[in-house]
Each structure stands twice: as C-alpha cells, then as structure tokens.
Design an enzyme around this catalytic site. Structure first.
Site, PDB file in Angstrom:
ATOM      1  N   ASP A 158       0.829  -1.213   0.000  1.00 24.66           N
ATOM      2  CA  ASP A 158       0.000   0.000   0.000  1.00 24.66           C
ATOM      3  C   ASP A 158       0.863   1.262   0.000  1.00 24.66           C
ATOM      4  O   ASP A 158       1.985   1.265   0.512  1.00 24.66           O
ATOM      5  CB  ASP A 158      -0.915  -0.023   1.240  1.00 24.66           C
ATOM      6  CG  ASP A 158      -2.083   0.940   1.106  1.00 24.66           C
ATOM      7  OD1 ASP A 158      -2.361   1.398  -0.019  1.00 24.66           O
ATOM      8  OD2 ASP A 158      -2.722   1.234   2.140  1.00 24.66           O
ATOM      9  N   HIS A 208       2.128   3.615  -9.034  1.00 23.76           N
ATOM     10  CA  HIS A 208       1.910   2.180  -9.265  1.00 23.76           C
ATOM     11  C   HIS A 208       3.080   1.580 -10.038  1.00 23.76           C
ATOM     12  O   HIS A 208       3.500   0.454  -9.760  1.00 23.76           O
ATOM     13  CB  HIS A 208       0.597   1.955 -10.025  1.00 23.76           C
ATOM     14  CG  HIS A 208      -0.618   2.306  -9.212  1.00 23.76           C
ATOM     15  ND1 HIS A 208      -0.764   1.893  -7.906  1.00 23.76           N
ATOM     16  CD2 HIS A 208      -1.733   3.023  -9.506  1.00 23.76           C
ATOM     17  CE1 HIS A 208      -1.923   2.342  -7.438  1.00 23.76           C
ATOM     18  NE2 HIS A 208      -2.514   3.044  -8.379  1.00 23.76           N
ATOM     19  N   LEU A 258      11.005 -20.305  -4.752  1.00 25.95           N
ATOM     20  CA  LEU A 258      10.082 -19.397  -4.056  1.00 25.95           C
ATOM     21  C   LEU A 258       8.695 -19.578  -4.658  1.00 25.95           C
ATOM     22  O   LEU A 258       8.540 -19.627  -5.879  1.00 25.95           O
ATOM     23  CB  LEU A 258      10.524 -17.934  -4.235  1.00 25.95           C
ATOM     24  CG  LEU A 258       9.589 -16.905  -3.588  1.00 25.95           C
ATOM     25  CD1 LEU A 258       9.713 -16.937  -2.060  1.00 25.95           C
ATOM     26  CD2 LEU A 258       9.872 -15.494  -4.098  1.00 25.95           C
TER      27      LEU A 258
HETATM   28  C1  IPE Z   1      -5.454  -2.737  -0.188  1.00 25.83           C
HETATM   29  O1  IPE Z   1      -5.137  -1.387  -0.290  1.00 25.83           O
HETATM   30  C2  IPE Z   1      -5.380  -3.403  -1.518  1.00 25.83           C
HETATM   31  C3  IPE Z   1      -4.067  -3.526  -2.133  1.00 25.83           C
HETATM   32  C4  IPE Z   1      -2.926  -3.160  -1.603  1.00 25.83           C
HETATM   33  C5  IPE Z   1      -4.035  -4.123  -3.427  1.00 25.83           C
HETATM   34  P1  IPE Z   1      -6.264  -0.269  -0.460  1.00 25.83           P
HETATM   35  O2  IPE Z   1      -5.535   1.013  -0.567  1.00 25.83           O
HETATM   36  O3  IPE Z   1      -7.187  -0.634  -1.549  1.00 25.83           O
HETATM   37  O4  IPE Z   1      -7.049  -0.378   0.926  1.00 25.83           O
HETATM   38  P2  IPE Z   1      -7.917   0.708   1.679  1.00 25.83           P
HETATM   39  O5  IPE Z   1      -8.911   1.248   0.698  1.00 25.83           O
HETATM   40  O6  IPE Z   1      -6.973   1.774   2.158  1.00 25.83           O
HETATM   41  O7  IPE Z   1      -8.539  -0.031   2.823  1.00 25.83           O
HETATM   42  C1  IPE Z   2      -1.680   0.230  -3.340  1.00 21.80           C
HETATM   43  O1  IPE Z   2      -1.446   1.597  -3.361  1.00 21.80           O
HETATM   44  C2  IPE Z   2      -1.923  -0.329  -4.714  1.00 21.80           C
HETATM   45  C3  IPE Z   2      -3.322  -0.699  -4.989  1.00 21.80           C
HETATM   46  C4  IPE Z   2      -4.291  -0.689  -4.121  1.00 21.80           C
HETATM   47  C5  IPE Z   2      -3.636  -1.126  -6.337  1.00 21.80           C
HETATM   48  P1  IPE Z   2      -2.637   2.661  -3.316  1.00 21.80           P
HETATM   49  O2  IPE Z   2      -3.025   2.980  -4.722  1.00 21.80           O
HETATM   50  O3  IPE Z   2      -3.744   2.178  -2.456  1.00 21.80           O
HETATM   51  O4  IPE Z   2      -1.910   3.901  -2.666  1.00 21.80           O
HETATM   52  P2  IPE Z   2      -2.542   4.920  -1.619  1.00 21.80           P
HETATM   53  O5  IPE Z   2      -3.060   4.107  -0.473  1.00 21.80           O
HETATM   54  O6  IPE Z   2      -3.642   5.650  -2.337  1.00 21.80           O
HETATM   55  O7  IPE Z   2      -1.398   5.812  -1.242  1.00 21.80           O
HETATM   56 MG    MG Z   3      -4.139   2.376  -0.495  1.00 21.69          MG
END
Ligand code: IPE
Ligand code: IPE
Ligand code: MG
Length: 241
Positions: A19, A36, A130
C-alpha cells in the site's frame, strides 16, 4: 535459554499488502499511476530478497475486489501495468526458480491479461525456490462466499454431508488451496487495517505495520521485519511450557 537462531525462525510464508503507491506519487506531484509503476518496480527486489531471508512463500496483494471503485483511468492503467509486468518479468521469474500463482476472481479480468497469467502459472509450475502468489482481484469475503456456495452445491448434490464439513474441507475451496497459511502479514504505508486480505488464512498470523510507502520498501526493510519476527512468541492458543 539458548539464543534463538534468526534463520531457523524465519517465517515460511509472508504476505504483503503493498500500500501507499498513490501517496508516494502525489507527494512528488505526479499522477497516481506513476506511483503504481514505481511500486511494480519494487516487486523484483522483494522477490529476490525473500528466499535469501529464508522465506519460501511470498504472497502480494496487487488488486482488491474493492479497487474497481477507483476511477476508470486508474483501473485501466493498473490492468495494463499487470500485463506489462508479466511480459517483462516472466523469463526472469522462471530463470530464478520462482513458481507463480494468482489468487482471486478471474472472471472479470481481460482475456489478454488472463492468458498471460495462465501461461506464467504453467511455465513456472515446476519451480520450487520461491512460491510467489499474486492476489489480483482478490477479496476474502468474495473467496469465502464462493467457497460456501461450492460446499452448498456439494451438499445439495449429495457428494458431501453437511455434518462432515470441517475447516480443512472449507479451506480446500479457497483460492489459496495448497498454500500454507501466512506466518506474517506486512502492510506498508501506515494504515493499520486488513482491507479484506486473507481473513481466514491469517487467523494466527503475526502482523507488522510499517509507515514506509510500498515504492520505498526495500530489501533492508524486509530483512529487519524478518529479524523482529524471529523474536516473537507464537502460542496458537496454547501455553508455552
Ligand atoms: C489494499 O489497499 C489493496 C491492495 C494493496 C491491493 P487499499 O488502498 O485498496 O485499501 P484501503 O482502501 O486503504 O482499505
Ligand atoms: C496500493 O497503493 C496499490 C493498490 C491498491 C492497487 P494505493 O493505490 O492504495 O496507494 P494509496 O493508499 O492511495 O497511497
Ligand atoms: Mg491504499
């Protein structure tokens, strides 16, 4: 008591909620997709570092069943990035002995992406260095619901008696069938929630929440967390004697 040997106590299976990509990009005045891409580039370092840390199973949360709520542009950008990632990394993953599996609901995925996923799974199925599992369109509630439906069908058709259903037989209907439960779940970016990730499988996992944003998460961060895991006392509901 003798000092613990960290390598002996390394977690067999680490699952990571990757995240913070969006915040990483926004903080640099860039679009979310830039974050990303930086996040995807981090995956290679962590996949390479994992076996060196004694990890045999690594599960990465790439896209949740709730992430479709994001803008069309972000979702399309992520899907295009997954295709690119597989094309770019497939040969290297295979050469370094990584077995790749995907967990999640495949039905809404684009046929082009699906084809690449299936081919990567087939091409790497004999690798053992792995076990890399990528959770793509994954959500625990979705997974448990489809497991319940599959069991209900088995019961309705007389293949299974309702009284014979066990935690093990339910787990065989999960996407993660055949994988050990995670010993440690890491979430980057400072959020202290699970966001529908491996709810069943993590019943006795240890958790580690770090403020580091995923695109900044390095081999050194992983090593540090693995070391701290070795010092944890896991009781599984019992009393240590
Ligand atoms: C969880 O992160 C999903 C992934 C890392 C793929 P999100 O950013 O979607 O989760 P929330 O919305 O903060 O709970
Ligand atoms: C995690 O990073 C990747 C996905 C959920 C696809 P985020 O896109 O949720 O990044 P933040 O949480 O908005 O910083
Ligand atoms: Mg996120």
């Amino acid at each position: 008591m003798a000092a613990k040997d960290a390598s002996e106590d390394a977690p067999t299976h680490i699952a990571i909620i990757m995240d913070g990509n969006g915040r990483w990009a926004t903080g640099r005045g860039k679009p979310r997709l830039f974050g990303h891409r930086a996040g995807a580039n981090r995956v290679r370092e962590i996949v390479e570092a994992a076996p060196d840390c004694g990890i045999r199973y690594l599960t990465l949360f790439a896209f949740s069943t709730e992430n479709w709520k994001r803008s069309r542009a972000e979702v399309a950008g992520l899907m295009a990035m997954f295709r690119l990632y597989i094309k770019r990394e497939a040969a290297e993953l295979n050469a370094s002995g990584v077995r790749v599996r995907f967990v999640g609901d495949r039905r809404p995925l684009n046929p082009g992406l699906l084809g690449l996923m299936e081919r990567l799974e087939q091409d790497t199925e004999r690798n053992t260095r792995l076990h890399l599992t990528i959770a793509l369109n994954y959500g625990s509630r979705d997974e448990l619901t489809q497991a319940a439906v599959a069991l209900a069908v088995d019961i309705a058709q007389g293949r299974v008696q309702a009284n014979d259903v066990t935690p093990e037989s339910l787990a065989r209907h999960l996407y993660t069938d055949g994988l050990p439960d995670p010993d440690l779940v890491i979430r980057t970016s400072g959020e202290t929630r699970i966001s529908n990730f491996l709810l069943w499988q993590s019943a006795y996992a240890e958790y580690e929440f770090t403020d580091v944003l995923w695109p900044d998460f390095s081999r050194a961060h992983l090593q540090e967390i693995v070391l701290s895991f070795a010092g944890r006392e896991r009781r599984f509901g019992s009393v240590l004697t």
